[in-house]
Structures are given as C-alpha cells and as structure tokens.
Enzyme design. Structure first.
Site, PDB file in Angstrom:
ATOM      1  N   SER A 129       0.858  -1.300  -0.135  1.00 29.49           N
ATOM      2  CA  SER A 129      -0.129   0.048  -0.167  1.00 29.49           C
ATOM      3  C   SER A 129       0.816   1.265  -0.031  1.00 29.49           C
ATOM      4  CB  SER A 129      -1.019   0.047   1.314  1.00 29.49           C
ATOM      5  OG  SER A 129      -1.725  -0.953   1.087  1.00 29.49           O
ATOM      6  N   GLU A 245      -2.789 -14.982   0.857  1.00 28.17           N
ATOM      7  CA  GLU A 245      -3.004 -14.092   2.199  1.00 28.17           C
ATOM      8  C   GLU A 245      -4.323 -14.450   2.953  1.00 28.17           C
ATOM      9  OE1 GLU A 245      -2.944  -9.376   3.392  1.00 28.17           O
ATOM     10  OE2 GLU A 245      -3.174  -9.885   1.472  1.00 28.17           O
TER      11      GLU A 245
END
Length: 401
Positions: A129, A245
C-alpha cells in the site's frame, strides 16, 4: 457432504492440542488469555518451538521444510493454535512470502530465505500500500530504476504492519512507468530494511498501539538478485500472494476463544445482584454468536473441502465469505468481552501511567485490555481486502451479477 471429521483428523486435533498444551510457555499463554497482544519475543519464541517440531511452515510442502499437511489439517492446526490461545504465526513469513518463493523464487532464493523465514531468523513485512494506492494497488508509484547490478528504489509505503520489527520487506515497485497497462510495469523485490536510505516512521492507531508504519525509500540500492520472478511481471506474483493471504483469515479459533473467555469472566461479574452469566439477554447474545460461529465453521469446511478436491491450486471465491463473516465475528466477540468488563474495560494506558499510579488497579486485571482489542479489530474488516471488495467478488464470481 459429511461434516464429521475422520478418526485420523480427530486424532490429529488431539495431537496438536496436546503439543500446544505441553510446549506453549505459561507466561505467553496467560498474557494472551488476558487479551494482551503477543510481544515480538513471544511470536519468535513460539514460532521457533513450532519450527523445531516441523510445524511453523504449516502450509509448505515437505521439500521446503513444511509438514505436507492436507487443507483440513491446516485448518485444524490454525484453530487449535488460536484457541489455546497462542501467538499467531507471522503471516508475512509463512502464508505470503513462503508460497511466493516456492512458486516463483530462484533456487538460491529458496535455499537462503525459506529456512530463515520458517525459524523467524528474518522478520518480514509487506510493502504494498501507498498513499493513493490501497485497493487500487496498480496505481503504486514507488520506482525502481536499474543501475548495473542493482535497482535504485525511491518512494513511500504506508500502513506497513510490523515494519518497525522487521528485517526485510517484500515490495511492489514500478520498473516500467511507460507500460501500456499499469499492471505490466510492476516488479516484486526483496529489500533488506537495514540498507542505507530507508526510514521507518510509526503510525499510532486508535487502540494506542504501534503496529503500523510509513516506510520511506531514498536512493535505496537493492541487488538485482533480489528480484522475484521476471522484471515487470510482479503483478502476477502479487495476485498469487494475495490469494494465499486469505488462508485462515476467518480466524474462527480466535472468536471461539474470546466467547469462551467472555463466558468464563461473566461468572465473576455481577449485574443486579446476580452473576452476569445468568442474565437472559446476555445468554441470548452469546447463543447468537455461537450459532453464527457454527454456521461459519460448516461453511469453512465446505470451502476447504472444495479447495482440496480442486488440488489446492485455485483459490475459491467463496473464501470471501470466510473473510467477511470471520471478521464480523471477531468484532462481535471482542465487543462481547468488552461489554462484560463494562466501565472497567475503558482503555487505560498502563505503561504510560505506571510512574504516576499509587493506587491499586480497579477491577479485574483482564478488563483494561478489552477496549484496545475492540478498537484494533475495527480494522479487521479492512485489512486483507475490505469486506466491501469481498462482497463485490462474491457478486461477480459466485452470483454472476
């Protein structure tokens, strides 16, 4: 489908439960039971105990140090670990980087990094991010320019969990800003956080903890040998990682443990002159959460069974259901325990006030940690793919809307 566990699976659960009971250090278990997050040394100690048993890299094949478990065995192991309660295994090492290196890494990368990741000799974090590039990850701007045998990296990452504890970071960087499609100019790099030019700045979250960070890269030189996969093909690596994930992201064992703890302490808390556990409204609330946990458990078995039948090679979009409902139950169970504590569960920053305190604590020692836990888990429906995005995935991939 048959929702009963086989005798072999039931025996495996007992084996895991007995190992955790006999080997999890008592101090760590008690801290976790009282709602405290694991310290860095707790996570390292527990993962090394598990790695000595061959269980730390629970989702890896035996070739690279894993136990070679079936999807059902992995699910059982994760649930028992969380139910103990024990520190969660560092997902950046085990369910993210490990599978990526096994699938895309060079032999040299596998041999060097995988054993160290399993034993937590290296603590990894995730550099994805950026400001302006969260859900729209392909908008990332951190640049890596080739200079001989190195890439020179400049840019910023944000919301980087545990970067202040980490030794290494796996990063998405832009190596071809002229690519026709934004996804086609991205590469996947392994970056040593001790390299000159890296600055980690803390972000203190609403629960008062330091878990998140900003990471700044200024002319950071990264060896070309730390590229995973092909240059400009990092988007494929990232998609593979994000699929892994969500392994175990329902964290059902944690919700079960919190509800069990709420029922335990509700015997001590009194309301209208009687133990709270006898209150009809409280019992109905507990029953509702337990019914929803059972429904999620059955759904999880369906998803895991389908995954196993497919050979474990293709993520099931129904895993988004596990993420949505699992995080909602985490939030509901943490709120339940906080409400049992009542006013005594208001956050008290004990470490900061210790030097000033000259009076004994008011209320049970577990109560002050409940509000920070509740506040921290507000983010559970955001990280790992926001629940709104998960609903979009279900609408498109499952319902065909």
């Amino acid at each position: 489908m048959d929702l009963r566990f086989t005798p072999e699976e039931a025996a495996f659960r007992e084996e895991v439960r007995a190992f955790i009971r006999d080997h999890l250090p008592r101090e760590i278990r008690e801290r976790m039971r009282l709602g405290h997050p694991p310290r860095k040394q707790d996570t390292i100690a527990w993962m090394r105990i598990l790695n000595e048993r061959g269980w730390a890299a629970y989702s890896w094949p035996t070739e690279w140090g894993g136990p070679g478990w079936t999807p059902i065995q992995r699910m059982i192991f994760l649930e028992e670990n969380l139910s103990a309660p024990a520190p969660e295994l560092l997902s950046f090492n085990i369910t993210m980087l490990g599978p990526v290196l096994i699938q895309f890494g060079t032999e040299a990368q596998k041999k060097h990094f995988l054993p160290r990741a399993a034993n937590l000799d290296d603590w990894w974090c995730q550099g994805f991010s950026e400001p302006g590039a969260g859900s729209d990850l392909a908008s990332l701007r951190t640049a890596a320019v080739r200079d001989g045998d190195h890439y020179v990296v400049n840019g910023q990452k944000i919301w980087t969990s545990t970067a202040h504890n980490a030794d290494w970071c796996f990063c998405l960087v832009r190596t071809n800003p002229q690519a026709a499609k934004r996804q086609d100019g991205i590469s996947f790099l392994l970056i040593d956080l001790r390299t000159p030019g890296i600055e980690v700045r803390p972000i203190i979250s609403i629960d008062g903890s330091h878990h998140l960070n900003e990471v700044f890269f200024t002319d950071v030189r990264v060896p070309v040998g730390n590229l995973v996969g092909e240059e400009n093909k990092g988007w494929s690596v990232a998609k593979y990682l994000l699929g892994n994930e969500r392994t175990g992201i329902a964290r059902l064992g944690k919700s079960k443990e919190r509800v069990r703890f709420a029922k335990e302490v509700a015997k001590e808390v009194r309301m209208n002159g009687r133990p709270l556990i006898e209150d009809k409204a409280f019992r109905q609330r507990v029953a509702q959460i337990e019914v929803e946990m059972k429904a999620l458990e059955i759904t999880q078995l369906r998803v895991v069974s389908a995954y196993a039948k497919a050979g474990g090679n293709r993520p099931d979009p129904l895993s988004s259901v596990l993420k949505i409902k699992g995080t909602e139950l985490l939030q509901a169970s943490s709120e339940l325990v906080m409400d049992v504590g009542g006013p005594q569960a208001m956050p008290v920053w004990q470490q900061e006030l210790a030097a000033l305190a000259n009076e004994p604590a008011i209320g049970p020692d577990w109560a002050p940690q409940m509000a920070p836990n509740y506040l921290m888990l507000r983010a559970a429906s955001i990280y790992g793919g926001t629940n709104e995005i998960q609903k979009n995935i279900l609408n498109k991939a499952v319902l065909g809307l």
